[in-house]
Design an enzyme around this catalytic site. Structure first.
Site, PDB file in Angstrom:
ATOM      1  N   THR A  18       0.799  -1.225   0.000  1.00 25.77           N
ATOM      2  CA  THR A  18       0.000   0.000   0.000  1.00 25.77           C
ATOM      3  C   THR A  18       0.831   1.275   0.000  1.00 25.77           C
ATOM      4  O   THR A  18       0.283   2.355  -0.229  1.00 25.77           O
ATOM      5  CB  THR A  18      -0.977   0.034   1.192  1.00 25.77           C
ATOM      6  OG1 THR A  18      -0.227   0.044   2.413  1.00 25.77           O
ATOM      7  CG2 THR A  18      -1.921  -1.167   1.153  1.00 25.77           C
ATOM      8  N   GLU A  91       3.905   0.954  10.209  1.00 25.95           N
ATOM      9  CA  GLU A  91       3.937  -0.505  10.072  1.00 25.95           C
ATOM     10  C   GLU A  91       3.842  -1.233  11.418  1.00 25.95           C
ATOM     11  O   GLU A  91       3.890  -2.463  11.450  1.00 25.95           O
ATOM     12  CB  GLU A  91       5.206  -0.941   9.321  1.00 25.95           C
ATOM     13  CG  GLU A  91       5.329  -0.343   7.935  1.00 25.95           C
ATOM     14  CD  GLU A  91       4.257  -0.805   6.944  1.00 25.95           C
ATOM     15  OE1 GLU A  91       3.415  -1.650   7.295  1.00 25.95           O
ATOM     16  OE2 GLU A  91       4.274  -0.324   5.806  1.00 25.95           O
TER      17      GLU A  91
END
Length: 182
Positions: A18, A91
């Site tokens: 993404t 993340e």
């Protein structure tokens, strides 16, 4: 600071999901590029085969099982320490979502064929891999089938973080996904 000094302080980050151009989290990379904390280096692929799978909400995961899967195609960025801290936060490094580890890469040749070109540009970067606490279950849940690239087709159905149920953690979403039938 000279160009060499700036380059010495950056980390090469391989993005496969993404964060790539055209995908939902690329706005983060665009912000880092605007602030001088990242620069695009090109389209690269892994030298080794790795499984690339989709998890809950069509979130992509690179699994640290070299030799399985495909040579994964993604994008390489040079990222400053400040930019790297922002990516680590995105993340979920401290939360056990992903781990950032080295990965061997080769610049993707625009010519046809999958062969490794003579004198092709190679480097070692870092990638965000699925955390080892769930990677094996994620691989099994995906039928040990891997993607060569996270494309618009695979991203169809991706649900942004803000649109996911907020009463569950990301790891809860992963546990539910891996324990559910395919």
């Amino acid at each position: 600071m000279g160009h060499e000094a700036i380059a010495a302080t950056t980390t090469l980050v391989f993005t496969y999901g993404t964060l790539k151009r055209g995908f939902s989290n690329h706005v983060v990379m665009q912000d880092l590029i605007r602030s001088g904390d990242a620069s695009f280096r090109g389209v690269y692929r892994t030298l080794d085969k790795f499984p690339l799978v989709c998890g809950p909400y069509r979130v992509p995961f690179l699994l640290n099982f070299p030799g399985s899967g495909h040579r994964v195609i993604g994008e390489l960025y040079a990222v400053s320490p400040r930019g790297l801290a922002r990516l680590d936060e995105l993340e979920g490094i401290t939360l056990g979502h992903y781990v950032r580890l080295p990965i061997r890469l080769e610049k993707k040749d625009d010519r046809e064929g999958e062969g490794e070109g003579e004198g092709s540009e190679r480097c070692v970067g870092e990638a965000y891999y699925a955390h080892k606490s769930y990677d094996e279950e994620m691989w099994k849940r995906n039928g040990r089938r891997s993607l060569g690239a996270y494309t618009e087709k695979e991203a169809r159905g991706y649900v942004k973080r803000v649109d996911r149920p907020q009463h569950l953690s990301f790891l809860d979403h992963i546990r539910i996904f891996v324990s559910s039938p395919p």
